[in-house]
Every structure is written in C-alpha cells, then in structure tokens.
Scaffold this motif. Sequence first.
Motif, PDB file in Angstrom:
ATOM      1  N   ARG A   1     -34.570  21.023  18.765  1.00 39.80           N
ATOM      2  CA  ARG A   1     -35.714  21.863  19.129  1.00 39.80           C
ATOM      3  C   ARG A   1     -36.943  21.022  19.447  1.00 39.80           C
ATOM      4  O   ARG A   1     -37.655  21.289  20.417  1.00 39.80           O
ATOM      5  N   ILE A   2     -37.202  20.015  18.639  1.00 39.67           N
ATOM      6  CA  ILE A   2     -38.374  19.153  18.848  1.00 39.67           C
ATOM      7  C   ILE A   2     -38.265  18.399  20.168  1.00 39.67           C
ATOM      8  O   ILE A   2     -39.216  18.338  20.959  1.00 39.67           O
ATOM      9  N   ILE A   3     -37.088  17.823  20.420  1.00 38.56           N
ATOM     10  CA  ILE A   3     -36.911  17.016  21.636  1.00 38.56           C
ATOM     11  C   ILE A   3     -37.009  17.878  22.888  1.00 38.56           C
ATOM     12  O   ILE A   3     -37.659  17.502  23.870  1.00 38.56           O
ATOM     13  N   THR A   4     -36.375  19.053  22.860  1.00 36.04           N
ATOM     14  CA  THR A   4     -36.434  19.924  24.040  1.00 36.04           C
ATOM     15  C   THR A   4     -37.852  20.460  24.268  1.00 36.04           C
ATOM     16  O   THR A   4     -38.281  20.590  25.412  1.00 36.04           O
ATOM     17  N   SER A   5     -38.567  20.759  23.198  1.00 39.84           N
ATOM     18  CA  SER A   5     -39.953  21.232  23.374  1.00 39.84           C
ATOM     19  C   SER A   5     -40.821  20.147  23.986  1.00 39.84           C
ATOM     20  O   SER A   5     -41.696  20.430  24.822  1.00 39.84           O
TER      21      SER A   5
ATOM     22  N   ASN B   1     -28.122  21.196  25.385  1.00 47.46           N
ATOM     23  CA  ASN B   1     -29.386  21.531  26.040  1.00 47.46           C
ATOM     24  C   ASN B   1     -30.286  20.305  26.151  1.00 47.46           C
ATOM     25  O   ASN B   1     -30.941  20.093  27.181  1.00 47.46           O
ATOM     26  N   VAL B   2     -30.308  19.510  25.078  1.00 56.36           N
ATOM     27  CA  VAL B   2     -31.152  18.312  25.065  1.00 56.36           C
ATOM     28  C   VAL B   2     -30.767  17.364  26.198  1.00 56.36           C
ATOM     29  O   VAL B   2     -31.627  16.892  26.956  1.00 56.36           O
ATOM     30  N   TRP B   3     -29.459  17.107  26.328  1.00 52.12           N
ATOM     31  CA  TRP B   3     -29.016  16.155  27.342  1.00 52.12           C
ATOM     32  C   TRP B   3     -29.238  16.681  28.756  1.00 52.12           C
ATOM     33  O   TRP B   3     -29.622  15.928  29.651  1.00 52.12           O
TER      34      TRP B   3
END
Length: 355
Positions: free
Chosen positions: A81-85, A215-217
């Motif tokens: 969540r942190i990385i995608t935000s 999602n992150v990648w």
Amino acid sequence: MWHGIKLQNETASLEKSQRLRRYARYNLVFVLLIVAFVLITILNINSGSVNISVKEIAKIIFLREGDDMAYSIIWKIRLPRIITSALLGGGLALAGFLLQTFFNNPIAGPFVLGISSGAKLIVAVTMIVLIQYVNSISAFTMVAAAFVGALISMGFVLLASRKVHQMSMLLVTGIMISYICSAITEFLITFAKDTDIVNLHNWSQGSFSGMDWDNVWMCFIIITLTFGATFLLAKPISAYQMGESYAQSMGVNIKRFRVILILLSSLLAGCVTAFAGPISFVGIAVPHLAKIFLNTAKPIVVIPATFIGGGVFCMLCDYIARTAFAPTELSISTVTAIFGAPIVIAMLLKKQNNH
C-alpha cells in the motif's frame, strides 16, 4: 578599458553568486523532499490497527524474520500500500504537470478536466462485463481499460478546446464531462448485482487499500517508464513553455510533441485510476507547490520534484485517511481535496489579481 573589464568581472561574479544560490535552493528542496519521504514512509509502516514495534518492523523488513502475523501485515498489506501510494501519487502529480504544459494553464489537471472520470467509467464497465466470464481481472486489463477511458475523455476535452478559447470555459467543460462519467459509473455500480464487485464502490471513491505485489510491480514498470520518458522531454518542454513558435525554432516537432504529452498524461492518469480510483487535486496542487518552492519552472528540476512531492503528498493523505477516524477509513479523494482545494483557490485568486 579598465572600467569595462571591472564591470564584466562584477557581472560574472554576480551571475555566479545567483547561480550558486539557485543550486543551493534546489538542493535544499530535494533534501527536504527526501527527508519528508523517509519520515512519512516510517510513519505509515508503523501505523495501523495492529501495533508493531519499530524494532520488530526493522527485523521483518531487513532480516525477513519475525512473528508470522506481523510479517504478513508488513509484507502483504502495509508495504504494498505504501509503495503504490508513493508511485501513483508521483504519477498523478506528473500527469498534472504534463497537462498544465499542454494547455499552458496551471489549473489543468486529470481530475478537473474529467480524464480521471473517463478512465473510471471504462474501468467500471470492463469490471462489470468481464466479471461475468472470468474469475479475476488482470492488472494489465485494468490499466488498458483506464488508458482507453482517459484517451476518450481527453479527446472530448481537445474537441472542446477547439471551440472555446477561454481556459475557464474549457475547465467547465472538463468538469461537466467528469460529472457525466461519474453519474454513469454510479448508475452502473448501483444496478450491478454481482457479489464479486462489492468493492467497486469503494474503489470508485478513491482508495489505496487492497494493493498487492502484482499491483506494485505493474505500477512500478508503468510509472518508471513514463517518468523516464517525461524526464527525457525536459528540454522540449522547456522550449514549449516559451511558446510554440520558439519551440519550432528550436527544432521541436509540435504535433508529435503534443501527441506524446497526451499519451503520457493519459497513461499516467489511467494507471492511477485503474488501481486507486479517481483522486482529486493532486495533479494541480503538487506541480504548483514544486514550482513555488524551487522558485523556477525549469522542467529538469520541476519534473523530479513534482514526482517525489506527489508521492509524499499522497502517502501523507493516505495516512490521514486511514488513521483520522480509525477504524473507519476515509476515501483518499476526501483528504486530498481538503489539502489541495485551498491551494487551487489561492492559485485562482492570484491569477485574478494579476489580471
């Protein structure tokens, strides 16, 4: 002669001093942005309904060992969540910068012009239709649908821009497009009965929840490539800011350049909308703040500052959305509007006073 040489030396010394002060300001802004990024990242990792000590968090992240439940919370919920935000916030701010460059207006942004809402509509339609035939929808499909929706909305905005010459009327047109797309989306969600799309309503309001490493990648690949392409355009953008005639004299192919700006901004806005839903005011407020703090509009420094600033802004807003009324979570657009709307109002008032 001696007087002329002395004057030249003084001028050179003054220019050097101004250049050093300018570079010092740039360095200070980037240092502050990086420090803010690190602090808000730590704050986000360390906050949630389950209390995990800083020591245990460090152990889980760096040594990959610790309590099973805490390990799952950090690696499967909080970090994605942190990385995608951060990535999506930076991408959204960058989309706003590109649209402001394209329309030569600081109020232009993917949310205001209806581009995010167009992306939201096509994603909602895709989810509702495909969920009847497949068990899950890939991230690539979501991004592709959002990109198409963003391009469609952008097409309507461009058609309107040919008919109206006042930016205020163009913004009104964009807002109307946004309302129409949002109304259709809400209508579809209301009458969609499939239980598998129960989270579609929350997504349509804007949220970073439910992110995973896939999602992150996907976000990382799209946002990184788009950021790289935008950064490589820093010199043409700088020329374009001086006017189309000047840009053409510097060898910029205006038609191709404008198409690239449309594609990049639509891809960024579409990617953000596909994963987090429509998020308001970030694309307008962050580029404006970056230019104020840097005291320059030079793309080569504004682009990275806007990207990092967008990440910091969205991570901070996401933290507030999660913790302000915990366990109830606010939509991310609610928080970004609270902080972003006053900045936009101040910009409008300043522009009005200048006239």
